[in-house]
Scaffold this active site. Structure first.
Site, PDB file in Angstrom:
ATOM      1  N   GLU A 115      -5.454  -5.174  10.271  1.00 43.71           N
ATOM      2  CA  GLU A 115      -4.458  -4.140  10.513  1.00 43.71           C
ATOM      3  C   GLU A 115      -4.763  -3.436  11.839  1.00 43.71           C
ATOM      4  O   GLU A 115      -5.577  -2.505  11.875  1.00 43.71           O
ATOM      5  CB  GLU A 115      -4.503  -3.091   9.390  1.00 43.71           C
ATOM      6  N   GLY A 171       2.364   2.118  10.817  1.00 46.18           N
ATOM      7  CA  GLY A 171       3.319   3.218  10.698  1.00 46.18           C
ATOM      8  C   GLY A 171       4.018   3.565  12.003  1.00 46.18           C
ATOM      9  O   GLY A 171       4.672   4.603  12.109  1.00 46.18           O
ATOM     10  N   ASN A 201       0.879  -1.175   0.000  1.00 42.47           N
ATOM     11  CA  ASN A 201       0.000   0.000   0.000  1.00 42.47           C
ATOM     12  C   ASN A 201       0.911   1.218   0.000  1.00 42.47           C
ATOM     13  O   ASN A 201       1.503   1.543   1.017  1.00 42.47           O
ATOM     14  CB  ASN A 201      -0.894  -0.019   1.249  1.00 42.47           C
ATOM     15  N   GLU A 227      -6.948   4.610   7.867  1.00 40.89           N
ATOM     16  CA  GLU A 227      -6.692   6.038   7.591  1.00 40.89           C
ATOM     17  C   GLU A 227      -7.903   6.683   6.930  1.00 40.89           C
ATOM     18  O   GLU A 227      -8.217   7.846   7.196  1.00 40.89           O
ATOM     19  CB  GLU A 227      -5.426   6.178   6.728  1.00 40.89           C
ATOM     20  N   HIS A 232      -9.628   1.151   4.836  1.00 41.20           N
ATOM     21  CA  HIS A 232      -8.348   1.337   5.546  1.00 41.20           C
ATOM     22  C   HIS A 232      -8.581   2.263   6.735  1.00 41.20           C
ATOM     23  O   HIS A 232      -9.374   3.213   6.650  1.00 41.20           O
ATOM     24  CB  HIS A 232      -7.301   1.925   4.598  1.00 41.20           C
ATOM     25  N   LYS A 269       0.095   4.203  -0.235  1.00 41.24           N
ATOM     26  CA  LYS A 269      -0.558   5.390   0.352  1.00 41.24           C
ATOM     27  C   LYS A 269      -0.299   6.592  -0.565  1.00 41.24           C
ATOM     28  O   LYS A 269      -0.277   6.411  -1.775  1.00 41.24           O
ATOM     29  CB  LYS A 269      -0.063   5.588   1.790  1.00 41.24           C
ATOM     30  N   SER A 315       3.295  -2.375  10.223  1.00 41.16           N
ATOM     31  CA  SER A 315       4.751  -2.458  10.441  1.00 41.16           C
ATOM     32  C   SER A 315       5.328  -3.819  10.074  1.00 41.16           C
ATOM     33  O   SER A 315       6.294  -4.265  10.695  1.00 41.16           O
ATOM     34  CB  SER A 315       5.104  -2.070  11.884  1.00 41.16           C
TER      35      SER A 315
END
Ligand code: 13P
Length: 259
Positions: free
Chosen positions: A171, A177, A13, A101, A99, A15, A217
């Site tokens: 996730e 991250g 991904n 985010e 996701h 991003k 991660s």
């Protein structure tokens, strides 16, 4: 990983990173490092404007191209949106939905995730449905109820044929991250639980066939241990998918060899 019943998938991904001009050099660097026999499907989910360039560059290296989001509407006056039909038309094979985010910064609800999943299935694009708990939820013992809710909401009205297209990515938000990976045991526990929910809804065979990925991660160092878990069939990789050598190492960790 149990490749007897389901396929391993390593999906990057990207991003909101990389320009069109970065793609060819990235693939040229990655290609010679890829295992000769890949036992996994390799995907790069790139910003929508980079999809055509990724499709061209990734073809020889057998890297499929995915998107990172899709509209929950079919077509019409939705400025800035991209439809599932448009993704299919341009050649995207996968699309991330839900996701964390997007849930956090764009108020994406479980209902949105469900309608996006439906639109993608309708147009033959495989949704990579993301679920995961916050640190607060984990610490209050709410991980499993939260995951249960997210999975059932995302898959509401998805029939058995639709499910065959779906990929699930676990996730944990606290691992994204942050460099703080879930332990292999923590990741396995939740991925195994997700498979048990699929079994409850759809039965044993679909539960055995669905690919469940871990994301958060995952990197060149910890991938092998995570991928060795029985219910972890691959990874959804952020930061490490931006570095060709690290991404290649993760692909090799699926058991692909260099014969
Ligand atoms: P990182 O691998 O950078 O933690 O990101 C994970 C992720 O969000 C993939 O979708």
């Amino acid at each position: 990983m149990n490749t007897k019943y389901r396929k391993a998938i390593i999906a990057g991904n990207w991003k909101m990173n990389m320009l069109v001009s970065d793609i060819k050099p990235f693939i040229e660097e990655l290609k010679p490092m890829l295992p000769k026999t890949k036992t996994c499907d390799t995907v790069l989910c790139v910003p929508a404007v980079n999809i055509p360039a990724m499709l061209r560059a990734g073809k020889d290296a057998k890297i499929a191209c995915g998107a990172q989001d899709v509209s929950s509407y079919d077509k019409g006056a939705y400025t800035g949106e991209i439809s599932a039909a448009q993704l299919a038309d341009v050649g995207a094979k996968y699309c991330i939905v839900g996701h964390s985010e997007r849930r956090a910064y764009h108020n994406e609800s479980d209902m949105d995730v469900n309608s996006k999943t439906g639109k993608l299935i309708e147009h033959g694009v495989s949704p990579i449905i993301c679920v995961g708990e916050s640190l607060e939820q984990r610490e209050s013992g709410l991980t499993m109820p939260h995951i249960n809710y997210q999975i059932r909401a995302a898959l509401a009205d998805v029939d058995m044929t639709g499910l065959r297209r779906c990929v699930i990515a676990y996730e944990p938000i606290w691992a994204i991250g942050t460099g703080k990976t879930a332990t292999a045991e923590q990741a396995q526990e939740v991925c195994g639980y997700i498979r048990s929910i699929i079994r409850e809804i759809y039965g044993a065979r679909p539960a055995r066939s669905i690919s469940i990925l871990y994301g958060g991660s995952m990197n060149a160092k910890n991938a092998a241990e995570l991928l060795a878990q029985p219910d972890i069939d691959g990874g959804l990789i952020g930061g490490a998918s931006l570095k060709p050598a690290d991404f290649a190492t993760i692909i090799a960790a699926t058991g692909a060899d260099n014969e």
